[in-house]
Design a protein around this motif. Structure first.
Motif, short mmCIF file in Angstrom:
data_model
loop_
_atom_site.label_atom_id
_atom_site.label_comp_id
_atom_site.label_asym_id
_atom_site.label_seq_id
_atom_site.Cartn_x
_atom_site.Cartn_y
_atom_site.Cartn_z
N THR A 199 0.67 -1.24 0.16
CA THR A 199 -0.12 0.08 0.03
C THR A 199 0.72 1.39 -0.19
O THR A 199 0.59 2.38 -0.84
CB THR A 199 -0.82 -0.05 1.32
N GLU A 200 1.82 1.28 0.97
CA GLU A 200 2.72 2.43 0.97
C GLU A 200 3.49 2.51 -0.50
O GLU A 200 3.89 3.56 -0.72
CB GLU A 200 3.70 2.28 2.47
N PHE A 201 4.16 1.45 -1.01
CA PHE A 201 4.83 1.43 -2.20
C PHE A 201 4.11 1.81 -3.25
O PHE A 201 4.61 2.82 -3.96
CB PHE A 201 5.34 -0.10 -2.41
N ILE A 202 2.75 1.68 -3.36
CA ILE A 202 1.85 2.17 -4.56
C ILE A 202 1.67 3.87 -4.21
O ILE A 202 1.80 4.31 -5.05
CB ILE A 202 0.69 1.30 -4.62
N ARG A 203 1.36 4.04 -2.80
CA ARG A 203 1.14 5.43 -2.87
C ARG A 203 2.30 6.30 -3.05
O ARG A 203 2.18 7.47 -3.62
CB ARG A 203 0.93 5.73 -1.11
N VAL A 204 3.52 5.72 -2.78
CA VAL A 204 4.82 6.65 -3.33
C VAL A 204 5.14 6.50 -4.78
O VAL A 204 5.40 7.51 -5.40
CB VAL A 204 6.08 6.07 -2.46
#
Length: 352
Positions: free
Chosen positions: A102-107
């Protein structure tokens, strides 16, 4: 005289997050030789949630050593009492320094085709391990997919290894989930749940995870949640009406067919995790070994560029050999019945 090896010194570093069933903290461990390593520790905050962490620990013990699965440590849960006198359980697991998907996609927003294929392949390898032991994860989503940075010592490039975590809702295939309720008869997270998850009296099968897989792949391509903006009741209504998350034209053709297979209304038409590893969408990049295409070690695929010779003359000075085949040869006659004409061209002048 007996010498006892002291346990590594344990020190709290920071809190990694808090969820419905507890929290996760990061701890550092210093050995006697001065080396240090890190572990994440999952903690059940309330006694009524003990069943979740106990279930997860039992499942992770069965999945130890499996590819694509976050590893747990110890032979049993650590039982302690908090400041309020309530019983809490702790479980040590691998620390994912890369955070979750989730964090990887957000960045990174929309991920490249190569990264999506790589992550999808690793996710399927993990599902092969889970399903191969008769389990259904039941809550597959980017937040539960952890990333472990890996640096190539030769190229110095950093990649990520993806592993499945959070087995608090996991059950055996063919059973009815204890998490299902009369008013909300679904298991897992609404954004990623399958059509069968909203039907009363439905047993949980492995294909439930494959629908969620399609949602995750779609999110990696689009950089946003499936069913974005829809409420739980709206999602349930759409699923009951035979609808699946929309797949935009921007998604590549082979990936589109892969997601469509995951979204098959008839669960049996989704196939299995092992079969999906052989889908054209994932072929041509990477290599998967082992049982069912997912039980072996994943090998990275790289390009090795050879250096040119120090001087071009090293090649130019090497003589060429010409092998002459007799025209009387039977093999030669079968291939060519007419004589060949060789045209010799003068060498081209060298351009400066």
């Amino acid at each position: 005289m007996r010498h006892h090896k002291n346990k590594p010194e344990m020190k709290f570093v920071k809190s990694l997050g808090k969820g419905t069933y507890g929290s996760v903290d990061l701890f550092s461990y210093t050995k006697q030789d001065g080396t240090m390593f890190y572990n994440a520790v999952k903690i059940s905050d309330h006694s009524q949630d003990d069943n979740s962490i106990k279930r997860e620990f039992r499942v992770l013990k069965k999945l130890r050593g499996c590819q694509g699965i976050v590893q747990s440590f110890g032979n049993s849960l650590i039982q302690e009492t908090d400041s309020n006198g309530k019983k809490v359980y702790k479980m040590a697991i691998e620390y994912a320094a890369g955070g979750n998907l989730t964090e990887f996609i957000r960045v990174n927003r929309k991920l490249s085709d190569t990264i999506v294929k790589d992550f999808t392949r690793m996710l399927l390898q993990g599902l092969v391990s889970v399903h191969g032991r008769g389990y259904v994860h039941c809550d597959l989503k980017p937040e539960n997919l952890l990333l472990f940075p890996r640096q190539d010592q030769e190229t110095r490039l950093c990649s990520h290894e993806l592993k499945i975590s959070d087995f608090g809702l996991t059950i055996k295939a063919g059973e009815e989930s204890v998490c299902w309720e009369t008013e909300a008869p679904f298991v897992g997270t609404p954004l990623y749940m399958s059509p069968e998850s909203v039907r009363d009296g439905t047993t949980v099968e492995k294909t439930l995870d494959l629908w969620s897989l399609g949602c995750v792949v779609l999110e990696m391509f689009l950089g946003k949640h499936p069913w974005l903006g829809a409420g739980v009741d709206d999602i349930k209504s759409r699923l009951l009406c035979g609808k699946a998350p929309e797949i935009p034209e921007s998604v590549p053709c082979d990936a589109r067919k892969f997601v469509e297979k995951c979204f098959a209304r008839k669960a049996e038409e989704r196939g299995s995790a092992s079969e999906l590893l052989l889908h054209p969408f994932l072929k041509g990049e990477g290599k998967v070994d082992g049982d069912g295409g997912g039980g072996g070690e994943r090998r990275r695929v790289g390009l090795r560029v050879r250096k040119p010779p120090s001087r071009f003359e090293d090649i130019a000075k090497k003589s060429l050999e010409l092998k002459v085949i007799s025209s009387k040869s039977s093999k030669f006659k079968r291939v060519l019945k007419k004589p060949l004409k060789v045209k010799i061209l003068p060498p081209r002048p060298h351009k400066i």
